[in-house]
Design a protein around this motif. Sequence first.
Motif, PDB file in Angstrom:
ATOM      1  N   GLY A  26       0.813  -1.334  -0.033  1.00  0.00           N
ATOM      2  CA  GLY A  26      -0.218   0.189  -0.064  1.00  0.00           C
ATOM      3  C   GLY A  26       0.694   1.292   0.115  1.00  0.00           C
ATOM      4  O   GLY A  26       0.457   2.190  -0.436  1.00  0.00           O
ATOM      5  N   LEU A  27       1.981   1.138   0.579  1.00  0.00           N
ATOM      6  CA  LEU A  27       2.966   2.402   0.483  1.00  0.00           C
ATOM      7  C   LEU A  27       3.737   2.727  -0.838  1.00  0.00           C
ATOM      8  O   LEU A  27       3.650   3.727  -1.320  1.00  0.00           O
ATOM      9  CB  LEU A  27       4.043   2.113   1.540  1.00  0.00           C
ATOM     10  CG  LEU A  27       5.254   3.511   1.736  1.00  0.00           C
ATOM     11  CD1 LEU A  27       4.575   4.505   2.148  1.00  0.00           C
ATOM     12  CD2 LEU A  27       6.176   2.895   2.593  1.00  0.00           C
ATOM     13  N   ARG A  83       9.842  14.032   1.086  1.00  0.00           N
ATOM     14  CA  ARG A  83       9.159  12.848   1.502  1.00  0.00           C
ATOM     15  C   ARG A  83       9.579  11.731   2.605  1.00  0.00           C
ATOM     16  O   ARG A  83       9.064  11.388   3.435  1.00  0.00           O
ATOM     17  CB  ARG A  83       8.663  12.070   0.171  1.00  0.00           C
ATOM     18  CG  ARG A  83       7.570  11.012   0.333  1.00  0.00           C
ATOM     19  CD  ARG A  83       7.427  10.721  -1.121  1.00  0.00           C
ATOM     20  NE  ARG A  83       5.991   9.967  -1.131  1.00  0.00           N
ATOM     21  CZ  ARG A  83       6.083   8.558  -1.059  1.00  0.00           C
ATOM     22  NH1 ARG A  83       7.013   7.824  -1.479  1.00  0.00           N
ATOM     23  NH2 ARG A  83       4.697   8.036  -1.249  1.00  0.00           N
ATOM     24  N   GLU A  84      11.128  11.543   2.096  1.00  0.00           N
ATOM     25  CA  GLU A  84      11.685  10.430   3.214  1.00  0.00           C
ATOM     26  C   GLU A  84      11.882  11.077   4.310  1.00  0.00           C
ATOM     27  O   GLU A  84      11.588  10.590   5.350  1.00  0.00           O
ATOM     28  CB  GLU A  84      13.072  10.164   2.453  1.00  0.00           C
ATOM     29  CG  GLU A  84      13.071   9.428   1.393  1.00  0.00           C
ATOM     30  CD  GLU A  84      14.345   9.526   0.304  1.00  0.00           C
ATOM     31  OE1 GLU A  84      14.422   8.234  -0.368  1.00  0.00           O
ATOM     32  OE2 GLU A  84      15.249  10.266   0.381  1.00  0.00           O
ATOM     33  N   VAL A 106       4.346  16.901  13.196  1.00  0.00           N
ATOM     34  CA  VAL A 106       5.278  15.633  12.499  1.00  0.00           C
ATOM     35  C   VAL A 106       4.150  15.000  11.647  1.00  0.00           C
ATOM     36  O   VAL A 106       4.454  14.487  10.698  1.00  0.00           O
ATOM     37  CB  VAL A 106       5.957  14.804  13.440  1.00  0.00           C
ATOM     38  CG1 VAL A 106       6.238  13.297  13.054  1.00  0.00           C
ATOM     39  CG2 VAL A 106       6.931  15.201  14.191  1.00  0.00           C
ATOM     40  N   TYR A 107       3.051  14.674  12.079  1.00  0.00           N
ATOM     41  CA  TYR A 107       1.824  13.935  11.267  1.00  0.00           C
ATOM     42  C   TYR A 107       1.454  15.186  10.229  1.00  0.00           C
ATOM     43  O   TYR A 107       1.339  14.276   9.170  1.00  0.00           O
ATOM     44  CB  TYR A 107       0.717  13.836  12.476  1.00  0.00           C
ATOM     45  CG  TYR A 107      -0.366  12.884  11.727  1.00  0.00           C
ATOM     46  CD1 TYR A 107      -0.471  11.533  11.889  1.00  0.00           C
ATOM     47  CD2 TYR A 107      -1.331  13.667  10.836  1.00  0.00           C
ATOM     48  CE1 TYR A 107      -1.432  10.836  10.939  1.00  0.00           C
ATOM     49  CE2 TYR A 107      -2.403  12.813  10.156  1.00  0.00           C
ATOM     50  CZ  TYR A 107      -2.201  11.301  10.368  1.00  0.00           C
ATOM     51  OH  TYR A 107      -3.307  10.554   9.740  1.00  0.00           O
ATOM     52  N   GLU A 108       1.129  16.055  10.482  1.00  0.00           N
ATOM     53  CA  GLU A 108       0.809  17.031   9.551  1.00  0.00           C
ATOM     54  C   GLU A 108       1.858  17.206   8.273  1.00  0.00           C
ATOM     55  O   GLU A 108       1.437  17.251   6.990  1.00  0.00           O
ATOM     56  CB  GLU A 108       0.433  18.542   9.940  1.00  0.00           C
ATOM     57  CG  GLU A 108      -0.822  18.415  10.629  1.00  0.00           C
ATOM     58  CD  GLU A 108      -0.857  19.645  11.727  1.00  0.00           C
ATOM     59  OE1 GLU A 108      -0.040  20.480  11.371  1.00  0.00           O
ATOM     60  OE2 GLU A 108      -2.077  19.583  12.566  1.00  0.00           O
ATOM     61  N   GLU A 109       3.181  17.217   8.486  1.00  0.00           N
ATOM     62  CA  GLU A 109       4.314  17.263   7.611  1.00  0.00           C
ATOM     63  C   GLU A 109       4.094  15.790   6.734  1.00  0.00           C
ATOM     64  O   GLU A 109       4.193  15.834   5.503  1.00  0.00           O
ATOM     65  CB  GLU A 109       5.555  17.327   8.193  1.00  0.00           C
ATOM     66  CG  GLU A 109       6.669  17.259   7.299  1.00  0.00           C
ATOM     67  CD  GLU A 109       6.568  18.685   6.184  1.00  0.00           C
ATOM     68  OE1 GLU A 109       7.331  18.367   5.110  1.00  0.00           O
ATOM     69  OE2 GLU A 109       5.873  19.387   6.358  1.00  0.00           O
ATOM     70  N   ALA A 110       3.951  14.745   7.575  1.00  0.00           N
ATOM     71  CA  ALA A 110       3.831  13.593   6.722  1.00  0.00           C
ATOM     72  C   ALA A 110       2.500  13.579   5.753  1.00  0.00           C
ATOM     73  O   ALA A 110       2.618  12.946   4.741  1.00  0.00           O
ATOM     74  CB  ALA A 110       3.668  12.168   7.736  1.00  0.00           C
ATOM     75  N   HIS A 113       3.206  14.991   2.396  1.00  0.00           N
ATOM     76  CA  HIS A 113       3.808  14.037   1.412  1.00  0.00           C
ATOM     77  C   HIS A 113       3.386  12.925   1.083  1.00  0.00           C
ATOM     78  O   HIS A 113       3.561  12.342   0.015  1.00  0.00           O
ATOM     79  CB  HIS A 113       5.232  13.981   2.022  1.00  0.00           C
ATOM     80  CG  HIS A 113       5.961  15.031   1.998  1.00  0.00           C
ATOM     81  ND1 HIS A 113       6.969  15.464   1.159  1.00  0.00           N
ATOM     82  CD2 HIS A 113       6.389  15.992   3.405  1.00  0.00           C
ATOM     83  CE1 HIS A 113       7.531  16.656   1.519  1.00  0.00           C
ATOM     84  NE2 HIS A 113       7.207  17.034   2.719  1.00  0.00           N
ATOM     85  N   PHE A 114       2.204  12.386   1.695  1.00  0.00           N
ATOM     86  CA  PHE A 114       1.624  11.011   1.391  1.00  0.00           C
ATOM     87  C   PHE A 114       0.108  11.365   1.297  1.00  0.00           C
ATOM     88  O   PHE A 114      -0.455  11.943   2.073  1.00  0.00           O
ATOM     89  CB  PHE A 114       1.858  10.102   2.417  1.00  0.00           C
ATOM     90  CG  PHE A 114       3.273   9.700   2.665  1.00  0.00           C
ATOM     91  CD1 PHE A 114       3.796   8.712   1.861  1.00  0.00           C
ATOM     92  CD2 PHE A 114       4.244  10.619   3.399  1.00  0.00           C
ATOM     93  CE1 PHE A 114       5.331   8.291   2.002  1.00  0.00           C
ATOM     94  CE2 PHE A 114       5.457  10.240   3.512  1.00  0.00           C
ATOM     95  CZ  PHE A 114       6.052   8.969   2.676  1.00  0.00           C
ATOM     96  N   GLU A 115      -0.497  10.671   0.432  1.00  0.00           N
ATOM     97  CA  GLU A 115      -2.100  10.642   0.187  1.00  0.00           C
ATOM     98  C   GLU A 115      -2.528   9.553   1.373  1.00  0.00           C
ATOM     99  O   GLU A 115      -1.652   8.971   2.085  1.00  0.00           O
ATOM    100  CB  GLU A 115      -2.190   9.896  -1.102  1.00  0.00           C
ATOM    101  CG  GLU A 115      -2.019  10.385  -2.413  1.00  0.00           C
ATOM    102  CD  GLU A 115      -2.702  11.582  -2.369  1.00  0.00           C
ATOM    103  OE1 GLU A 115      -3.819  11.726  -2.249  1.00  0.00           O
ATOM    104  OE2 GLU A 115      -2.017  12.387  -3.203  1.00  0.00           O
TER     105      GLU A 115
END
Length: 148
Positions: A26-27, A83-84, A106-110, A113-115
């Motif tokens: 899924g990633l 993203r990394e 931290v969560y918001e930054e991720a 970068h990720f759907e």
Amino acid sequence: MSARTRLLSDGVRSALRALGAAAKQGLGDPGLAELVQIRASQLNHCAFCLDMHLGIAREQGVGERQLDLLDAWEEAGEVFDGRERAALALTEAVTVLTDGFVPDEVYEEAARHFEADELAHLIALVTTINSWNRLMVTRRIPPGSTAW
């Protein structure tokens, strides 16, 4: 020191393998999946998982420079892209919960970068490797062992 069990239920092993495989799929980024699993394993001092995932990362084409600098990713500059870096920050926040919850920033930054689906799989992957780390470290399974 008392003897530690090397046994692991076939059902537990199968369930964790299935969860990890689904999370990786899924990633959709096998190299990033390995970086995340290596970083969590570094934090948890899991030699078994480090040995395994470093080998897989090399097979997936992750460069030696990234592997060499992963433990210092925050100071590694352009070695890791945005993203990394977001994935690694989230990995650390989920892995080391001793300071409280995963910080919103931290969560918001991720999430930038990720759907949503990818982010859910990333979190599942981090959770899965943390489970593997704890199972292997608690039982002191050495790197390369096939008896577990």
